[in-house]
Design a protein around this motif. Structure first.
Motif, mmCIF file in Angstrom:
data_model
loop_
_atom_site.group_PDB
_atom_site.id
_atom_site.type_symbol
_atom_site.label_atom_id
_atom_site.label_comp_id
_atom_site.label_asym_id
_atom_site.label_seq_id
_atom_site.Cartn_x
_atom_site.Cartn_y
_atom_site.Cartn_z
ATOM 1 N N THR A 9 0.996 -0.853 0.012
ATOM 2 C CA THR A 9 0.493 0.103 -0.013
ATOM 3 C C THR A 9 1.073 1.297 0.115
ATOM 4 O O THR A 9 0.308 1.985 -0.260
ATOM 5 C CB THR A 9 -1.070 -0.124 0.830
ATOM 6 O OG1 THR A 9 -1.994 -1.194 1.286
ATOM 7 C CG2 THR A 9 -1.560 1.056 1.332
ATOM 8 N N CYS A 10 2.183 0.947 1.239
ATOM 9 C CA CYS A 10 3.521 2.268 0.652
ATOM 10 C C CYS A 10 2.993 2.650 -0.885
ATOM 11 O O CYS A 10 3.414 2.728 -2.030
ATOM 12 C CB CYS A 10 4.116 1.912 1.060
ATOM 13 S SG CYS A 10 5.627 3.795 1.327
ATOM 14 N N ALA A 22 12.508 3.830 12.933
ATOM 15 C CA ALA A 22 12.165 2.304 12.796
ATOM 16 C C ALA A 22 11.852 2.263 11.032
ATOM 17 O O ALA A 22 11.558 1.762 10.754
ATOM 18 C CB ALA A 22 10.748 1.839 13.613
ATOM 19 N N PHE A 23 11.445 3.518 10.742
ATOM 20 C CA PHE A 23 10.988 3.211 9.197
ATOM 21 C C PHE A 23 12.059 4.099 8.514
ATOM 22 O O PHE A 23 12.577 5.197 8.990
ATOM 23 C CB PHE A 23 9.704 3.855 8.938
ATOM 24 C CG PHE A 23 8.726 3.495 9.222
ATOM 25 C CD1 PHE A 23 7.476 2.729 8.275
ATOM 26 C CD2 PHE A 23 8.006 4.116 10.376
ATOM 27 C CE1 PHE A 23 6.633 1.699 8.459
ATOM 28 C CE2 PHE A 23 7.107 3.296 10.571
ATOM 29 C CZ PHE A 23 5.839 1.875 9.154
ATOM 30 N N GLU A 24 12.281 3.632 6.971
ATOM 31 C CA GLU A 24 13.671 4.183 6.206
ATOM 32 C C GLU A 24 13.200 4.210 4.745
ATOM 33 O O GLU A 24 12.883 3.141 4.750
ATOM 34 C CB GLU A 24 15.405 2.993 6.719
ATOM 35 C CG GLU A 24 15.744 2.887 8.082
ATOM 36 C CD GLU A 24 16.618 1.999 7.814
ATOM 37 O OE1 GLU A 24 17.079 1.614 6.800
ATOM 38 O OE2 GLU A 24 17.641 2.303 8.430
ATOM 39 N N LYS A 31 9.991 2.500 -1.989
ATOM 40 C CA LYS A 31 9.154 2.540 -0.361
ATOM 41 C C LYS A 31 9.531 2.555 0.690
ATOM 42 O O LYS A 31 10.753 2.040 0.868
ATOM 43 C CB LYS A 31 8.590 1.028 -1.304
ATOM 44 C CG LYS A 31 7.744 1.072 -2.216
ATOM 45 C CD LYS A 31 6.459 -0.731 -1.893
ATOM 46 C CE LYS A 31 6.091 0.367 -3.263
ATOM 47 N NZ LYS A 31 4.301 -0.483 -2.977
ATOM 48 N N ALA A 32 8.839 2.703 1.808
ATOM 49 C CA ALA A 32 9.727 2.542 3.058
ATOM 50 C C ALA A 32 10.193 0.584 3.230
ATOM 51 O O ALA A 32 8.903 0.602 3.370
ATOM 52 C CB ALA A 32 8.708 3.177 3.972
ATOM 53 N N ASP A 33 10.165 1.126 4.491
ATOM 54 C CA ASP A 33 10.758 -0.392 4.937
ATOM 55 C C ASP A 33 11.225 0.010 6.255
ATOM 56 O O ASP A 33 11.673 0.883 7.126
ATOM 57 C CB ASP A 33 12.080 -0.644 5.058
ATOM 58 C CG ASP A 33 12.141 -1.396 3.749
ATOM 59 O OD1 ASP A 33 11.643 -1.530 2.967
ATOM 60 O OD2 ASP A 33 13.808 -0.944 2.948
#
Length: 81
Positions: A9-10, A22-24, A31-33
């Motif tokens: 969905t990102c 916590a998001f990179e 997209k984020a990880d």
């Protein structure tokens, strides 16, 4: 408290990365990880929110424009979105 991140969905706005470390950013696929997470289903990543990071996790979830981030309390009740 735990967070669930729907990576499919990102859309890569990366607002979550500004709110919680916590998001990179993953610039390769836009997209984020979610760092230190476990993939529970295809493209659904889950991790516990460390004590002291609850507010950052809430801000990250609230800033996601497509609601790809959900927060749950210890009883499994969804808090955000």
């Amino acid at each position: 408290m735990h967070v669930e991140f729907d990576r499919d969905t990102c859309i890569g706005m990366f607002q979550c990365t500004a709110e919680w470390d916590a998001f990179e950013r993953d610039e390769d696929d836009g997209k984020a990880d979610l760092v230190d997470s476990e993939e529970r289903e295809e493209d659904i990543f889950v991790r516990e929110v460390p004590e002291g990071a609850e507010l950052d996790a809430k801000f990250a979830a609230r800033t996601c424009p497509v609601d790809a981030i959900a927060l749950y309390d210890d009883d499994g009740e969804q808090l955000i979105p």
